[in-house]
Design an enzyme around this catalytic site. Structure first.
Site, PDB file in Angstrom:
ATOM      1  N   ASP A   8       1.199 -11.391 -49.942  1.00 40.27           N
ATOM      2  CA  ASP A   8       0.641 -10.029 -49.917  1.00 40.27           C
ATOM      3  C   ASP A   8      -0.742 -10.069 -50.553  1.00 40.27           C
ATOM      4  O   ASP A   8      -0.910 -10.570 -51.672  1.00 40.27           O
ATOM      5  CB  ASP A   8       1.565  -9.090 -50.708  1.00 40.27           C
ATOM      6  CG  ASP A   8       1.117  -7.647 -50.615  1.00 40.27           C
ATOM      7  OD1 ASP A   8       1.789  -6.865 -49.923  1.00 40.27           O
ATOM      8  OD2 ASP A   8       0.091  -7.302 -51.236  1.00 40.27           O
ATOM      9  N   ASP A 103      -1.621  -6.439 -44.542  1.00 38.81           N
ATOM     10  CA  ASP A 103      -1.942  -7.374 -45.640  1.00 38.81           C
ATOM     11  C   ASP A 103      -0.781  -8.251 -46.086  1.00 38.81           C
ATOM     12  O   ASP A 103      -0.893  -8.936 -47.088  1.00 38.81           O
ATOM     13  CB  ASP A 103      -2.571  -6.628 -46.827  1.00 38.81           C
ATOM     14  CG  ASP A 103      -1.557  -6.155 -47.855  1.00 38.81           C
ATOM     15  OD1 ASP A 103      -0.458  -5.715 -47.457  1.00 38.81           O
ATOM     16  OD2 ASP A 103      -1.881  -6.232 -49.046  1.00 38.81           O
ATOM     17  N   GLU A 104       0.346  -8.228 -45.358  1.00 41.10           N
ATOM     18  CA  GLU A 104       1.453  -9.053 -45.847  1.00 41.10           C
ATOM     19  C   GLU A 104       2.341  -9.569 -44.734  1.00 41.10           C
ATOM     20  O   GLU A 104       2.390  -8.992 -43.644  1.00 41.10           O
ATOM     21  CB  GLU A 104       2.270  -8.294 -46.889  1.00 41.10           C
ATOM     22  CG  GLU A 104       3.120  -7.190 -46.342  1.00 41.10           C
ATOM     23  CD  GLU A 104       3.708  -6.331 -47.463  1.00 41.10           C
ATOM     24  OE1 GLU A 104       4.741  -6.715 -48.020  1.00 41.10           O
ATOM     25  OE2 GLU A 104       3.112  -5.287 -47.754  1.00 41.10           O
TER      26      GLU A 104
HETATM   27  N1  DCP Z   1      -2.004   1.510 -48.088  1.00 36.73           N
HETATM   28  C1  DCP Z   1      -2.171   2.842 -47.739  1.00 36.73           C
HETATM   29  N2  DCP Z   1      -1.349   3.813 -48.267  1.00 36.73           N
HETATM   30  C2  DCP Z   1      -0.356   3.475 -49.126  1.00 36.73           C
HETATM   31  C3  DCP Z   1      -0.156   2.130 -49.485  1.00 36.73           C
HETATM   32  C4  DCP Z   1      -1.015   1.157 -48.949  1.00 36.73           C
HETATM   33  O1  DCP Z   1      -3.067   3.151 -46.963  1.00 36.73           O
HETATM   34  N3  DCP Z   1       0.421   4.432 -49.657  1.00 36.73           N
HETATM   35  C5  DCP Z   1      -2.935   0.488 -47.538  1.00 36.73           C
HETATM   36  C6  DCP Z   1      -4.047   0.197 -48.502  1.00 36.73           C
HETATM   37  C7  DCP Z   1      -3.695  -1.137 -49.104  1.00 36.73           C
HETATM   38  C8  DCP Z   1      -2.911  -1.802 -47.993  1.00 36.73           C
HETATM   39  O2  DCP Z   1      -2.258  -0.739 -47.298  1.00 36.73           O
HETATM   40  O3  DCP Z   1      -4.836  -1.893 -49.460  1.00 36.73           O
HETATM   41  C9  DCP Z   1      -1.899  -2.801 -48.517  1.00 36.73           C
HETATM   42  O4  DCP Z   1      -0.910  -2.165 -49.299  1.00 36.73           O
HETATM   43  P1  DCP Z   1      -0.285  -2.838 -50.565  1.00 36.73           P
HETATM   44  O5  DCP Z   1       0.920  -2.043 -50.928  1.00 36.73           O
HETATM   45  O6  DCP Z   1      -0.105  -4.292 -50.350  1.00 36.73           O
HETATM   46  O7  DCP Z   1      -1.337  -2.568 -51.743  1.00 36.73           O
HETATM   47  P2  DCP Z   1      -2.685  -3.321 -52.086  1.00 36.73           P
HETATM   48  O8  DCP Z   1      -2.861  -4.576 -51.289  1.00 36.73           O
HETATM   49  O9  DCP Z   1      -3.824  -2.369 -51.997  1.00 36.73           O
HETATM   50  O10 DCP Z   1      -2.481  -3.653 -53.632  1.00 36.73           O
HETATM   51  P3  DCP Z   1      -1.548  -4.789 -54.273  1.00 36.73           P
HETATM   52  O11 DCP Z   1      -2.502  -5.710 -54.990  1.00 36.73           O
HETATM   53  O12 DCP Z   1      -0.666  -4.069 -55.235  1.00 36.73           O
HETATM   54  O13 DCP Z   1      -0.807  -5.444 -53.158  1.00 36.73           O
HETATM   55 MG    MG Z   2      -1.275  -5.861 -51.078  1.00 38.22          MG
HETATM   56 MG    MG Z   3       1.191  -4.997 -48.810  1.00 33.56          MG
END
Ligand code: DCP
Ligand code: MG
Ligand code: MG
Length: 349
Positions: A8, A103-104
Site C-alpha cells: 500500500d 494504491d494497493e
Molecule cells: N482516498 C480517498 N478517500 C478516502 C480514503 C482514501 O479519496 N476516504 C484516496 C486518497 C488516498 C488513496 O485513496 O491517497 C489511498 O488510500 P489509503 O487508504 O491507502 O491512504 P493513503 O495512501 O493516502 O495513506 P496511507 O499512508 O495511510 O496508506
Molecule cells: Mg495508502
Molecule cells: Mg490504500
C-alpha cells in the site's frame, strides 16, 4: 503454506503531489474538495496528520485544525498514471496480482522463483523498484494470507515492511484488536465491545455457532479471522465495475422516511467518489441494503444519468419489498469498462 504480500502506497495522492512539487514536502498538505462546497479530505501527508487531520474529514474542520493547511484538488488522471506504473512493477513479479484500489494490491508470490523464493526479499525488491520508477514510497506486509498481510503492511507505515511468519501467527493474533480484522467496522466493533470483546483472544472463546448467531454468515469468517486463518485466494480477475458508498447504522432503520433521511448524506459521498470525469461512463445505478437478519438485497436500473431522484425511486422499490428493519444502506453506480477505482471501504458487513 502460501506467501502473500500486501503493498500500500504511503499518503498516495499527497505523495504524488509532493513528488511533483518538492516545496510541499515540509508543509502540511491535503488533497480534497473545497470547504465552500462542503468538501472532504481525500488524504493528507504525515505532517498534516500530526494535526489530527485524516481522510473523509470535512475540509472545513481540517482548516480549523490547521489554518496553514495547503489543500489541493485531486488530479485523478495523474494518480491513475502512477498507479499503472506501480502495477507494472507488480506484474513484473507475478501475474497473481489483486489490485484493491489505485494504491494497493495483494500478490501471491508462493511460486515466485526470484530472490530465492523469499517473500521478504521479494517485498523489499518491489518497494525498491517502485521507488526507482515513481520516486514514491510504499509499505509492505508479508504473511501466509491476505488478512494478515494487509494488517502487516500498516504496522510500520510509512516506508515500512513487516513480516508475519507462520510460527508468529498465534502470538501476533492473540493481542490484536478486533477492529483490525477484515469486515469489522465501527458497528460490529461496538457490538463486540458490548459482549466484552476487544481483542482476538477474547473472540476466540466464542464458538462458531455463537458467532453465526450474532453476525450471520460473517460469523463464520470471524471465527477464522480471529485465529489468523484466512483462505481467501488472491483473485487476479477482480476488476471493479462500480463505485459505491454505504453506511451501517447503529440503530436499524425502521421506516421509509428514516431511510429517505439518510439518502442526501450517502448521495453527496457518492458524488465525491465520482470525481475525475467518470460520469460519462455510468451505465446504471443501484441501491443495496442489508437487513437486521443479515440478508442482502439490491435493486438496479440501467441509465446513463443519475440523480438523487433516481436513487429515491430505487429506495422506495427496495423498501416495499423489505420485511425486516435495515441495518446497512448503500448507493452506487455501475461503470462501463474501466480500470480499478478507489472505493470507499466502509467495511461493516
Ligand atoms: N482516498 C480517498 N478517500 C478516502 C480514503 C482514501 O479519496 N476516504 C484516496 C486518497 C488516498 C488513496 O485513496 O491517497 C489511498 O488510500 P489509503 O487508504 O491507502 O491512504 P493513503 O495512501 O493516502 O495513506 P496511507 O499512508 O495511510 O496508506
Ligand atoms: Mg495508502
Ligand atoms: Mg490504500
Amino acid at each position: 503454506m502460501r506467501k502473500i504480500i500486501h503493498i500500500d502506497m504511503d499518503y498516495f495522492y499527497a505523495q504524488v503531489e509532493e513528488k511533483e512539487n518538492p516545496e510541499l514536502a515540509d508543509k502540511p498538505v491535503a488533497i480534497g474538495g473545497s470547504d465552500q462546497k462542503r468538501g472532504v479530505i481525500s488524504t493528507c501527508n504525515y505532517i498534516a496528520r500530526s494535526y489530527g487531520i485524516h481522510s473523509a474529514m470535512p475540509t472545513a474542520i481540517a482548516i480549523r485544525k490547521c489554518p496553514e493547511l495547503i489543500i489541493l484538488p485531486p488530479s485523478m488522471a495523474k494518480y491513475k498514471q502512477v498507479s499503472q506504473q506501480i502495477r507494472d512493477v507488480f506484474y513484473s513479479v507475478t501475474s497473481l496480482v489483486e489490485p484493491l484500489s489505485l494504491d494497493e494490491a495483494y500478490l501471491d508470490v508462493t511460486e515466485v522463483k526470484a530472490q530465492s523464493n523469499s517473500a521478504t526479499l521479494i517485498a523489499k525488491s518491489i518497494k525498491a523498484d517502485i521507488l526507482l520508477k515513481t520516486g514514491l514510497t510504499g509499505s509492505a506486509g508479508v504473511a501466509p494470507n491476505k488478512l494478515l498481510a494487509k494488517i502487516a503492511s500498516d504496522i510500520n507505515k510509512p516506508n515500512g515492511l513487516y513480516v508475519i511468519n507462520p510460527s508468529d501467527i498465534k502470538a501476533f493474533i492473540h493481542d490484536l484488536s478486533v477492529k483490525k480484522l477484515f469486515g469489522v467496522g465501527k458497528v460490529t466493533q461496538q457490538k463486540l465491545n458490548k459482549l466484552g470483546i476487544e481483542y482476538c483472544y477474547q473472540l476466540q472463546s466464542l464458538s462458531q455457532e455463537e458467532l453465526i448467531n450474532y453476525f450471520g454468515k460473517f460469523g463464520k469468517s470471524l471465527y477464522s479471522y480471529c485465529r489468523g486463518v484466512d483462505n481467501r485466494p488472491v483473485n487476479p480477475e477482480r476488476i471493479r465495475r462500480s463505485i459505491s458508498v454505504e453506511n451501517t447504522y447503529i440503530d436499524d432503520l425502521k421506516t421509509y422516511e428514516e431511510c429517505l433521511a439518510k439518502l442526501p448524506e450517502l448521495y453527496s459521498r457518492l458524488m465525491i467518489r465520482i470525481t475525475g470525469g467518470f460520469s460519462n461512463s455510468v451505465s446504471g445505478i443501484f441501491v443495496k441494503i442489508t437487513d437486521s437478519k443479515f440478508n442482502k438485497h439490491s435493486v438496479e436500473r440501467q441509465t446513463h444519468r443519475y440523480s438523487i431522484d433516481g436513487f429515491k425511486f430505487l429506495l422506495k422499490d427496495i423498501y416495499n419489498k423489505q420485511q425486516y428493519p435495515i441495518r446497512l444502506l448503500g448507493l452506487g453506480v455501475r461503470l462501463n469498462d474501466l480500470p480499478t477505482l478507489q472505493l470507499e471501504l466502509d467495511l461493516d458487513i
